[in-house]
Motif scaffolding. Sequence first.
Motif, PDB file in Angstrom:
ATOM      1  N   GLU A 212       0.822  -1.207   0.000  1.00 42.20           N
ATOM      2  CA  GLU A 212       0.000   0.000   0.000  1.00 42.20           C
ATOM      3  C   GLU A 212       0.858   1.260   0.000  1.00 42.20           C
ATOM      4  OE1 GLU A 212      -3.583   2.051   2.661  1.00 42.20           O
ATOM      5  OE2 GLU A 212      -2.811   0.044   3.147  1.00 42.20           O
ATOM      6  N   ARG A 213       1.948   1.232   0.774  1.00 43.32           N
ATOM      7  CA  ARG A 213       2.848   2.390   0.807  1.00 43.32           C
ATOM      8  C   ARG A 213       3.552   2.578  -0.537  1.00 43.32           C
ATOM      9  NH1 ARG A 213       3.617   0.372   6.117  1.00 43.32           N
ATOM     10  NH2 ARG A 213       5.444  -0.827   5.478  1.00 43.32           N
ATOM     11  N   LEU A 214       3.902   1.457  -1.172  1.00 43.38           N
ATOM     12  CA  LEU A 214       4.535   1.548  -2.494  1.00 43.38           C
ATOM     13  C   LEU A 214       3.574   2.154  -3.516  1.00 43.38           C
ATOM     14  CD1 LEU A 214       6.491  -1.832  -2.876  1.00 43.38           C
ATOM     15  CD2 LEU A 214       7.461   0.471  -2.927  1.00 43.38           C
ATOM     16  N   LEU A 215       2.321   1.723  -3.438  1.00 46.53           N
ATOM     17  CA  LEU A 215       1.332   2.210  -4.387  1.00 46.53           C
ATOM     18  C   LEU A 215       0.978   3.681  -4.161  1.00 46.53           C
ATOM     19  CD1 LEU A 215      -1.032  -0.902  -4.481  1.00 46.53           C
ATOM     20  CD2 LEU A 215       0.386  -0.063  -6.355  1.00 46.53           C
ATOM     21  N   ALA A 216       1.307   4.200  -2.987  1.00 51.50           N
ATOM     22  CA  ALA A 216       1.057   5.612  -2.706  1.00 51.50           C
ATOM     23  C   ALA A 216       2.137   6.515  -3.294  1.00 51.50           C
ATOM     24  CB  ALA A 216       0.971   5.834  -1.199  1.00 51.50           C
ATOM     25  N   THR A 217       3.200   5.923  -3.828  1.00 49.28           N
ATOM     26  CA  THR A 217       4.288   6.668  -4.461  1.00 49.28           C
ATOM     27  C   THR A 217       4.043   6.727  -5.965  1.00 49.28           C
ATOM     28  OG1 THR A 217       5.684   4.730  -4.855  1.00 49.28           O
ATOM     29  CG2 THR A 217       5.828   5.760  -2.670  1.00 49.28           C
ATOM     30  N   PRO A 218       4.830   7.508  -6.698  1.00 53.91           N
ATOM     31  CA  PRO A 218       4.646   7.600  -8.167  1.00 53.91           C
ATOM     32  C   PRO A 218       5.108   6.361  -8.935  1.00 53.91           C
ATOM     33  CG  PRO A 218       5.716   9.573  -7.285  1.00 53.91           C
ATOM     34  CD  PRO A 218       5.743   8.554  -6.200  1.00 53.91           C
ATOM     35  N   ILE A 219       5.547   5.337  -8.245  1.00 49.96           N
ATOM     36  CA  ILE A 219       6.058   4.146  -8.934  1.00 49.96           C
ATOM     37  C   ILE A 219       4.956   3.520  -9.792  1.00 49.96           C
ATOM     38  CG2 ILE A 219       5.465   2.529  -7.055  1.00 49.96           C
ATOM     39  CD1 ILE A 219       8.110   1.082  -7.654  1.00 49.96           C
ATOM     40  N   LYS A 220       5.348   3.027 -10.936  1.00 51.57           N
ATOM     41  CA  LYS A 220       4.403   2.404 -11.865  1.00 51.57           C
ATOM     42  C   LYS A 220       4.057   0.989 -11.381  1.00 51.57           C
ATOM     43  CE  LYS A 220       4.698   5.821 -14.876  1.00 51.57           C
ATOM     44  NZ  LYS A 220       3.563   6.717 -15.144  1.00 51.57           N
ATOM     45  N   ARG A 221       2.865   0.540 -11.757  1.00 52.43           N
ATOM     46  CA  ARG A 221       2.448  -0.799 -11.341  1.00 52.43           C
ATOM     47  C   ARG A 221       3.325  -1.874 -11.969  1.00 52.43           C
ATOM     48  NH1 ARG A 221      -3.223  -1.244 -13.314  1.00 52.43           N
ATOM     49  NH2 ARG A 221      -2.783   0.678 -14.424  1.00 52.43           N
ATOM     50  N   TYR A 222       3.691  -1.707 -13.231  1.00 51.04           N
ATOM     51  CA  TYR A 222       4.532  -2.717 -13.878  1.00 51.04           C
ATOM     52  C   TYR A 222       5.914  -2.782 -13.241  1.00 51.04           C
ATOM     53  CZ  TYR A 222       7.184   0.783 -16.566  1.00 51.04           C
ATOM     54  OH  TYR A 222       8.005   1.823 -16.944  1.00 51.04           O
ATOM     55  N   GLU A 223       6.379  -1.625 -12.709  1.00 51.37           N
ATOM     56  CA  GLU A 223       7.677  -1.623 -12.041  1.00 51.37           C
ATOM     57  C   GLU A 223       7.616  -2.434 -10.746  1.00 51.37           C
ATOM     58  OE1 GLU A 223       9.586   2.657 -13.377  1.00 51.37           O
ATOM     59  OE2 GLU A 223       8.103   2.643 -11.747  1.00 51.37           O
ATOM     60  N   ILE A 224       6.484  -2.354 -10.056  1.00 48.51           N
ATOM     61  CA  ILE A 224       6.316  -3.142  -8.832  1.00 48.51           C
ATOM     62  C   ILE A 224       6.309  -4.632  -9.165  1.00 48.51           C
ATOM     63  CG2 ILE A 224       4.719  -3.703  -6.955  1.00 48.51           C
ATOM     64  CD1 ILE A 224       3.785  -0.823  -6.983  1.00 48.51           C
ATOM     65  N   VAL A 225       5.532  -5.013 -10.177  1.00 43.65           N
ATOM     66  CA  VAL A 225       5.426  -6.426 -10.547  1.00 43.65           C
ATOM     67  C   VAL A 225       6.774  -6.980 -10.974  1.00 43.65           C
ATOM     68  CG1 VAL A 225       4.419  -8.042 -12.209  1.00 43.65           C
ATOM     69  CG2 VAL A 225       2.983  -6.271 -11.163  1.00 43.65           C
ATOM     70  N   PHE A 226       7.463  -6.266 -11.880  1.00 43.32           N
ATOM     71  CA  PHE A 226       8.750  -6.780 -12.344  1.00 43.32           C
ATOM     72  C   PHE A 226       9.807  -6.719 -11.245  1.00 43.32           C
ATOM     73  CE2 PHE A 226       6.844  -5.877 -16.542  1.00 43.32           C
ATOM     74  CZ  PHE A 226       7.036  -7.131 -17.114  1.00 43.32           C
ATOM     75  N   GLY A 227       9.678  -5.764 -10.344  1.00 45.95           N
ATOM     76  CA  GLY A 227      10.591  -5.713  -9.203  1.00 45.95           C
ATOM     77  C   GLY A 227      10.443  -6.928  -8.315  1.00 45.95           C
ATOM     78  N   TYR A 228       9.177  -7.274  -8.018  1.00 38.67           N
ATOM     79  CA  TYR A 228       8.934  -8.467  -7.214  1.00 38.67           C
ATOM     80  C   TYR A 228       9.372  -9.737  -7.953  1.00 38.67           C
ATOM     81  CZ  TYR A 228       6.289  -6.210  -3.464  1.00 38.67           C
ATOM     82  OH  TYR A 228       5.918  -5.451  -2.378  1.00 38.67           O
ATOM     83  N   LEU A 229       9.094  -9.795  -9.252  1.00 45.08           N
ATOM     84  CA  LEU A 229       9.487 -10.978 -10.024  1.00 45.08           C
ATOM     85  C   LEU A 229      10.997 -11.178 -10.010  1.00 45.08           C
ATOM     86  CD1 LEU A 229       7.166 -10.887 -13.184  1.00 45.08           C
ATOM     87  CD2 LEU A 229       7.221 -12.631 -11.408  1.00 45.08           C
ATOM     88  N   ILE A 230      11.732 -10.107 -10.194  1.00 40.14           N
ATOM     89  CA  ILE A 230      13.195 -10.221 -10.204  1.00 40.14           C
ATOM     90  C   ILE A 230      13.719 -10.510  -8.809  1.00 40.14           C
ATOM     91  CG2 ILE A 230      15.351  -8.974 -10.632  1.00 40.14           C
ATOM     92  CD1 ILE A 230      13.833  -7.414 -12.835  1.00 40.14           C
TER      93      ILE A 230
END
Length: 374
Positions: A212-230
């Motif tokens: 939730e805190r990550l999603l409150a930042t300007p980070i893109k959703r695809y960046e979160i997904v690929f970050g977790y995947l990597i």
Amino acid sequence: MRINAMVCRIIRQFLRDKRTLALLIVAPMLVLTLMSFVFTDEDAKLNIGVENSNVKDILSSMEKDNDINIMSKKEAEGKFEDKALDAYIYGDEKELNILLNGADNSVINQLNKNVQEAVKDYMTKKGEDNKKIIEDLASNSMINMMNKDLANKIDSIDINSTEIETYNYFGDNDMSTIDYIGPLLIGLFIFFFVFLISGVSFLRERTTGTLERLLATPIKRYEIVFGYLIGFGIFTIVQSAIISAFSIGILKIYNGGNIGLILLISTVIALCALSFGMFVSSYAHNELQVMQFIPIVIVPQVFFCGLFSIRNMAEPLQILSKFMPLTYASNALRGVMTCGYNLQQISFDLLVLIGFTVVFAILNIITLKKHRTW
């Protein structure tokens, strides 16, 4: 009274949790239904090549339920490579040699049983025909002492006198059960444990507020997904490498292929399971609900990954297996470890697994939209 209060609270909790209640009833019914289709007594239709018409005559009782064609050994080897032949049989009445494909152990017992029954039927029929000839000669008073000796020999015909030798085209002639199913188990365990770990870990990211805190930042959703995947992928790749090395090096499961290809396939399987686990965890509110998805998304794949003969199943179930990631994972691992396939020969299975990974990653990106607060 306090006990009654506890009982009522638990009942109300289950009644409010419709998903748990549904899985409690639906999941066992689904698994039992699949098992009723998987554990069937029907034999698969086998594709068999034979050396000549004599061998085809010996196996004549098998022609009704199987496809038997005369071909050379070279033609048979080409069909083995194309996965279009189950066995090639050559020899004569005294000795039959069965060259098995070796990649699919689900038909080996069926094939051996059918050949033995066919040989028995052939020898029995031949003995009865010879006896009839002798009886006809005797009835015409044409039999002499030589014919009597021949009749005595025919009476003592051993219908089990034909020796049957079995060899494998792929793999080793002394392969055990674990050698056949080992590649399937490697793919299954990698997929299952990565799915479980990724699902629970990603769920904790949500429940602890990190996501939730990550999603409150300007980070893109695809960046979160690929970050977790990597990030998670690094550990799952290590896990896959250890499982593969342990299976081949310590357990001595047969491997006739390139170890680098096995690690590549294991990595793709792990990434597919990782993105799948992340997607499923988006619909769970706690660890228990992640576990509840196992009978729905993992158990069916166990039935279709090759541990049980898919060819014996109804055609709709065979089509259903094409939508299971573990089907392609098992095909790739078995192709490399048992058949010694190269990268080109397993490229289709790898591309499909990569396709599943991409699809689940896209679904994860879409699903994250409902968690974004702005």
